[in-house]
Each structure stands twice: as structure tokens, then as C-alpha cells.
Design a protein around this motif. Structure first.
Motif, PDB file in Angstrom:
ATOM      1  N   THR A 158       0.829  -1.201   0.000  1.00  0.00           N
ATOM      2  CA  THR A 158       0.000   0.000   0.000  1.00  0.00           C
ATOM      3  C   THR A 158       0.864   1.253   0.000  1.00  0.00           C
ATOM      4  OG1 THR A 158      -1.762  -1.119   1.214  1.00  0.00           O
ATOM      5  CG2 THR A 158      -1.776   1.275   1.253  1.00  0.00           C
ATOM      6  N   ILE A 159       1.856   1.291   0.891  1.00  0.00           N
ATOM      7  CA  ILE A 159       2.743   2.450   0.978  1.00  0.00           C
ATOM      8  C   ILE A 159       3.467   2.682  -0.344  1.00  0.00           C
ATOM      9  CG2 ILE A 159       4.864   3.312   2.066  1.00  0.00           C
ATOM     10  CD1 ILE A 159       3.917   1.890   4.644  1.00  0.00           C
ATOM     11  N   THR A 160       3.976   1.597  -0.927  1.00  0.00           N
ATOM     12  CA  THR A 160       4.723   1.701  -2.176  1.00  0.00           C
ATOM     13  C   THR A 160       3.864   2.259  -3.298  1.00  0.00           C
ATOM     14  OG1 THR A 160       6.133  -0.162  -1.535  1.00  0.00           O
ATOM     15  CG2 THR A 160       6.061   0.396  -3.874  1.00  0.00           C
ATOM     16  N   TRP A 161       2.647   1.736  -3.429  1.00  0.00           N
ATOM     17  CA  TRP A 161       1.786   2.158  -4.540  1.00  0.00           C
ATOM     18  C   TRP A 161       1.208   3.550  -4.314  1.00  0.00           C
ATOM     19  CZ3 TRP A 161       4.073  -1.780  -6.143  1.00  0.00           C
ATOM     20  CH2 TRP A 161       3.899  -2.220  -7.449  1.00  0.00           C
ATOM     21  N   MET A 162       0.920   3.893  -3.063  1.00  0.00           N
ATOM     22  CA  MET A 162       0.428   5.233  -2.791  1.00  0.00           C
ATOM     23  C   MET A 162       1.503   6.278  -3.053  1.00  0.00           C
ATOM     24  SD  MET A 162      -2.030   4.855   0.560  1.00  0.00           S
ATOM     25  CE  MET A 162      -2.343   6.606   0.524  1.00  0.00           C
ATOM     26  N   LEU A 163       2.745   5.944  -2.721  1.00  0.00           N
ATOM     27  CA  LEU A 163       3.839   6.857  -3.012  1.00  0.00           C
ATOM     28  C   LEU A 163       4.045   6.998  -4.519  1.00  0.00           C
ATOM     29  CD1 LEU A 163       6.408   5.918  -0.218  1.00  0.00           C
ATOM     30  CD2 LEU A 163       5.221   8.102  -0.502  1.00  0.00           C
ATOM     31  N   MET A 164       3.845   5.891  -5.251  1.00  0.00           N
ATOM     32  CA  MET A 164       3.960   5.968  -6.704  1.00  0.00           C
ATOM     33  C   MET A 164       2.900   6.912  -7.277  1.00  0.00           C
ATOM     34  SD  MET A 164       3.656   2.971  -9.602  1.00  0.00           S
ATOM     35  CE  MET A 164       1.895   2.764  -9.316  1.00  0.00           C
ATOM     36  N   ILE A 165       1.654   6.770  -6.804  1.00  0.00           N
ATOM     37  CA  ILE A 165       0.580   7.653  -7.260  1.00  0.00           C
ATOM     38  C   ILE A 165       0.878   9.097  -6.883  1.00  0.00           C
ATOM     39  CG2 ILE A 165      -1.863   8.231  -6.944  1.00  0.00           C
ATOM     40  CD1 ILE A 165      -2.398   5.238  -6.612  1.00  0.00           C
ATOM     41  N   SER A 166       1.404   9.286  -5.667  1.00  0.00           N
ATOM     42  CA  SER A 166       1.770  10.632  -5.223  1.00  0.00           C
ATOM     43  C   SER A 166       2.852  11.219  -6.109  1.00  0.00           C
ATOM     44  CB  SER A 166       2.242  10.595  -3.766  1.00  0.00           C
ATOM     45  OG  SER A 166       1.224  10.127  -2.908  1.00  0.00           O
ATOM     46  N   GLY A 167       3.831  10.395  -6.485  1.00  0.00           N
ATOM     47  CA  GLY A 167       4.890  10.851  -7.377  1.00  0.00           C
ATOM     48  C   GLY A 167       4.347  11.286  -8.722  1.00  0.00           C
ATOM     49  N   VAL A 294      -6.728  -1.583   2.819  1.00  0.00           N
ATOM     50  CA  VAL A 294      -5.905  -2.793   2.833  1.00  0.00           C
ATOM     51  C   VAL A 294      -4.638  -2.565   3.653  1.00  0.00           C
ATOM     52  CG1 VAL A 294      -4.551  -4.387   1.414  1.00  0.00           C
ATOM     53  CG2 VAL A 294      -6.803  -3.629   0.633  1.00  0.00           C
ATOM     54  N   GLY A 295      -4.017  -1.404   3.464  1.00  0.00           N
ATOM     55  CA  GLY A 295      -2.781  -1.120   4.175  1.00  0.00           C
ATOM     56  C   GLY A 295      -2.968  -1.072   5.676  1.00  0.00           C
ATOM     57  N   ILE A 296      -4.003  -0.381   6.140  1.00  0.00           N
ATOM     58  CA  ILE A 296      -4.261  -0.284   7.581  1.00  0.00           C
ATOM     59  C   ILE A 296      -4.607  -1.651   8.159  1.00  0.00           C
ATOM     60  CG2 ILE A 296      -5.846   0.652   9.312  1.00  0.00           C
ATOM     61  CD1 ILE A 296      -6.004   3.193   7.650  1.00  0.00           C
ATOM     62  N   SER A 297      -5.429  -2.396   7.447  1.00  0.00           N
ATOM     63  CA  SER A 297      -5.806  -3.729   7.919  1.00  0.00           C
ATOM     64  C   SER A 297      -4.590  -4.635   8.005  1.00  0.00           C
ATOM     65  CB  SER A 297      -6.853  -4.343   6.971  1.00  0.00           C
ATOM     66  OG  SER A 297      -8.013  -3.544   6.913  1.00  0.00           O
ATOM     67  N   GLY A 298      -3.712  -4.561   6.993  1.00  0.00           N
ATOM     68  CA  GLY A 298      -2.510  -5.382   7.004  1.00  0.00           C
ATOM     69  C   GLY A 298      -1.571  -5.019   8.130  1.00  0.00           C
ATOM     70  N   ALA A 299      -1.453  -3.681   8.393  1.00  0.00           N
ATOM     71  CA  ALA A 299      -0.541  -3.235   9.449  1.00  0.00           C
ATOM     72  C   ALA A 299      -1.005  -3.691  10.833  1.00  0.00           C
ATOM     73  CB  ALA A 299      -0.415  -1.712   9.406  1.00  0.00           C
ATOM     74  N   PHE A 300      -2.324  -3.647  11.069  1.00  0.00           N
ATOM     75  CA  PHE A 300      -2.846  -3.949  12.405  1.00  0.00           C
ATOM     76  C   PHE A 300      -3.225  -5.417  12.596  1.00  0.00           C
ATOM     77  CE2 PHE A 300      -3.452   0.649  12.294  1.00  0.00           C
ATOM     78  CZ  PHE A 300      -3.036   1.011  13.575  1.00  0.00           C
ATOM     79  N   PHE A 301      -3.657  -6.076  11.509  1.00  0.00           N
ATOM     80  CA  PHE A 301      -4.187  -7.430  11.667  1.00  0.00           C
ATOM     81  C   PHE A 301      -3.456  -8.480  10.840  1.00  0.00           C
ATOM     82  CE2 PHE A 301      -7.822  -4.415  12.019  1.00  0.00           C
ATOM     83  CZ  PHE A 301      -8.028  -4.549  13.384  1.00  0.00           C
TER      84      PHE A 301
END
Length: 454
Positions: A158-167, A294-301
Motif C-alpha cells: 500500500t505504501i509503495t503504490w500510494m507513493l507511486m501515485i503521489s509521485g 488494505v494497508g491499515i488492515s494489514g498493518a494492524f491485523f
């Protein structure tokens, strides 16, 4: 320890994996890749059609070429597996992408002098762009997978793809401001500057990452040797074959919708170009929401529920099928249908399945009998690239064929949306098989499928 999708087992403790800050740093490398690519697939596309007056098929085929050459991703992935450093392949590919992107921009001057010279130079530039993306992107994902704890991989994706979109967004805004008043020379200079900045970001992003410990014990698996043996390891792995099929089908459905949503809104809902552009923004807002979920769920659960990525994949694909089926129905209710809501939900389900699929890709990359993260990422990256290349073409061809056969825009769009929904349904069915034991006398997955979890 637990299996990626199966039964728990025990073993010695593994390395804790990358910190969140390190994951963000590697995600910035993906953002750097996206920043260069958007100039060649969006800005240069417009310049060729508007400023140079070329037929739209020319940039369309060039973009398709850069996808097609990415069938070589397994080669670059294997080279990063067998080489001394993935970092060299990441930075080498990024440098090649920056140079080739600048070369593609420079073809605008050649097109003014000679169409033949311009098209030959553009073909070479886009071939190198595809190679640069393949070499850098494949090695980057392999490095992230190797160094990230399994329970964090969905969040890392999630972090990787969100940063790509941000870029992509930041580049579009900044470059857009720098290109006026437009000239070919200004385009070349801005593209070159973007490449230099992107390479600098990549250099900072990967610095020291390769020295960090891997989360699995690669010494317990055979080292990768020849390309053929490494590829055979992937092809003989039931999970890898299923996931390759899933990637191709789901990304084909994903890409097929991309080029027809805005024409649909314009033709059946009477939206202006500005309004359809805003509709695209609505879809991307939904994509970001799905990714964040998905990212938040993956990080916590993620550690507690190792099956979570697969559930998001199935739910996202099924939700995408439902949203597309609703769009097919909307053809009979336009312009009264709540199109913005429909498109937002389509984006959210697309984002959820896409980023969960990348997270699962990172998990499955470490399941081979051999230590071949790069080869596995390469095979799946090639499947995705082929699907994206075909999707854009097939979507428009199917639409034109449907309009010719039915003499009705509504029926043609309904047929294409139905086909896309069907592809997502088939993808959902394939996804239900990922992570399940084959029908053998054992109730557990092979040892090669064991991945760190709890």
C-alpha cells in the motif's frame, strides 16, 4: 511461524524485517519510477497528438511497445537473483529509464524534421523505457519482499503504490507549471531534470537497504543457478502458476476499463471533457481509499490473520465485478444513474484487490525451492505488463466492434462492461484457489510454502 495461507508450524525466530521508515524509503524509489513514466505515457502522448499533429495510434503503439518489452522482466529478475546486488539493477534501470525518457522527449525535435527519423528514435527510446522499468521495478519489489516481514507486506505494498501515485500527481503538477510556454526544448529540459531528481531520490531510497537482514533464511534453500532452472521452479509451483493466471486475468479486466470510462460518461451522460476528467479523479480517490483500507488492515491485523490479503483480493475482484455489472445496467438508465458513486465504488474495489495482490505477490515470492525472489517477481510483472498492453487495445476494439454490430452506444458499452465483469468473476474464482493445498494425501502445503507469520 505460520504458513502464508495455511496451517501453523514452528521454527527458529526470523529477522524482524524493515522498519516503516525503511519501507517508505523504498516506496520513494517506486515514486521516482512513476514520475518519469508519467511524462512518457501522458505528457508526451499529448504533445505527439496535439503539438506534432500525429495520429493517436502512434503514441498508443509506442506505449504498448513499452509494455510489450516488459515480457523480459523474468530475465532482469533472474539477473538480480544471481548478481551481487539488487541495488545495482534498481539504480541501473532507473538511470536507463531517465535517459530513455529524455531521449523520447527529444524525438519531438526529430519528428519536426523527419517522420521516419522521429519514429525510429521513438521506438528505440520506448524499448529502453520498458527495459528500464522492468529491470528497476522487478528488482525493487524483490528487495522489498526479501527484507519485509510477511505481516507487513500488505501495508508495504500500500505504501509503495500510494507513493507511486503521489509521485505521479506531484510530477504532473510541477511539470505542468514548468512547461508553459511550451516548446520542444523546454519539454526536453524538464524531462531531463525530472530524471536527475528521480535518480537522486532512488539513490537515497536504496542506500544501505541491501545490507539489512532478509526475513527468511535463504541458506535453507538452494541458490538460484541457471535461468532455465529458476523459471522451471516457478512453473512447477502450483501457487505460482495460479497466481500468474490470476494476475493476467485481473489486470486484463482492470486495464480494459481504463480507456472507455471517460468516453462512456461523455457519450451517454453528456459530460464535458472537464467533467469526465473530474470523474477520473473520483475513481482515483476510490482507488486510494481501497489501498488505504488494505494497508491499515494489514498493518494492524496482518500478523493475526495471515489469510487477510487473499480475502481482500477475492472481495476486491468480486466488488469490481459488481460495480462493472452496475455500469452495464446504467447504460439503460443514463443520464439518471448515480455515475459518480458507481465509479467511486469501482475505484475502491479496484484499489483493494490491486494492492492486496501486490502484497500477496511479495509473500509468494519467497516460497520457491530456490532463492529466486527476482524471477518470481519478473514472471508476475511480465503477466501484468502483457495484460495492461492488451487491455487498452481490447477495450477500445471491443467497443468499436460493439458499436458497429449494434449501432447503439448503450448496448456496446453494456457488452464491454459485462465482459470486464466476467473477467473479474473468473479472477475471483482463481483467487479462491490461491493458498489452498492441492488434493494430495497431506493436509499441509509443501515446506517451500512455509512463510513467517506469527
Amino acid at each position: 511461524m505460520s504458513q502464508a495461507f495455511g496451517n501453523p508450524t514452528t521454527t527458529l525466530p526470523l529477522a524482524p524485517g524493515l522498519s516503516w521508515l525503511s519501507i517508505v524509503r523504498l516506496g520513494l524509489v517506486q515514486a521516482a519510477l512513476g514520475a518519469i513514466v508519467v511524462l512518457t505515457t501522458s505528457t508526451l502522448n499529448r504533445v505527439m497528438i496535439v503539438e506534432l499533429g500525429l495520429a493517436a495510434v502512434i503514441p498508443g503503439l509506442l506505449v504498448g511497445l513499452h509494455y510489450g518489452v516488459q515480457i523480459t522482466r523474468p530475465v532482469w529478475g533472474h539477473k538480480s537473483d544471481t548478481g551481487r546486488s539488487r541495488t545495482h539493477w534498481i539504480l541501473g534501470g532507473l538511470a536507463l529509464l531517465a535517459i530513455a525518457g529524455t531521449g523520447a522527449a527529444a524525438t519531438t525535435l526529430l519528428f519536426e524534421q523527419s517522420f521516419l527519423a522521429g519514429i525510429l528514435a521513438a521506438i528505440l527510446a520506448y524499448l529502453l523505457i520498458g527495459i528500464g522499468i522492468g529491470a528497476s521495478g522487478t528488482s525493487l519489489l524483490a528487495l522489498i519482499a526479501m527484507k519485509t516481514a510477511v505481516e507487513r507486506r500488505a501495508a508495504a505494498a500500500t505504501i509503495t503504490w500510494m507513493l507511486m501515485i503521489s509521485g505521479i500527481i506531484v510530477t504532473s503538477i510541477v511539470v505542468g507549471a514548468q512547461l508553459d510556454p511550451y516548446s520542444h526544448e523546454r519539454l526536453i529540459a524538464v524531462t531531463a531534470a525530472t530524471g536527475v531528481v528521480a535518480f537522486g531520490i532512488g539513490l537515497l531510497g536504496v542506500a544501505g537497504m541491501e545490507k539489512k537482514p532478509s526475513v527468511d533464511r535463504q541458506e535453507e534453500r538452494a541458490a538460484t543457478t541457471s535461468f532455465r532452472e529458476s523459471l522451471q521452479d516457478v512453473l512447477e509451483d502450483r501457487e505460482a502458476r495460479l497466481f500468474t493466471l490470476f494476475i493476467f486475468l485481473s489486470m486484463l479486466a482492470f486495464a480494459t476499463q481504463d480507456l472507455i470510462l471517460e468516453p462512456y460518461a461523455g457519450l451517454l451522460f453528456g459530460m464535458t471533457p472537464g467533467e469526465t476528467t473530474g470523474l477520473s479523479g473520483t475513481q482515483h480517490a476510490g482507488v486510494l481509499l481501497g489501498m488505504i483500507l488494505v494497508g491499515i488492515s494489514g498493518a494492524f491485523f496482518g500478523k493475526r490473520y495471515p489469510h487477510l490479503p487473499r480475502h481482500f483480493i477475492m472481495g476486491g475482484c468480486f466488488g469490481s465485478a459488481v460495480a462493472l455489472a452496475a455500469l452495464a445496467l446504467s447504460t439503460q438508465s443514463a443520464p439518471l444513474w448515480p455515475l459518480e458513486i458507481n465509479i467511486f465504488l469501482l475505484g475502491a474495489t479496484n484499489g483493494a484487490f490491486a494492492v492486496a495482490a501486490v502484497g500477496t505477490m511479495m509473500i509468494l515470492a519467497g516460497q520457491g525451492r530456490k532463492s529466486n525472489y527476482g524471477m518470481r517477481m519478473g514472471v508476475w510483472g511480465a503477466a501484468q505488463a502483457i495484460a495492461f498492453g492488451l487491455g487498452g487495445v481490447l477495450g477500445t476494439v471491443a467497443l468499436d466492434l460493439g458499436r458497429w454490430l449494434t449501432a447503439s452506444d448503450a448496448l456496446a458499452f453494456a457488452a464491454v462492461f459485462t465482459i470486464e465483469a466476467s473477467l473479474f468473476l473468473v479472477s475471483t474464482i482463481v483467487a479462491t484457489r490461491i493458498g489452498r493445498p492441492a488434493l494430495t494425501s497431506s493436509n499441509t502445503l509443501p515446506d517451500a510454502a512455509i512463510m513467517p507469520g506469527e
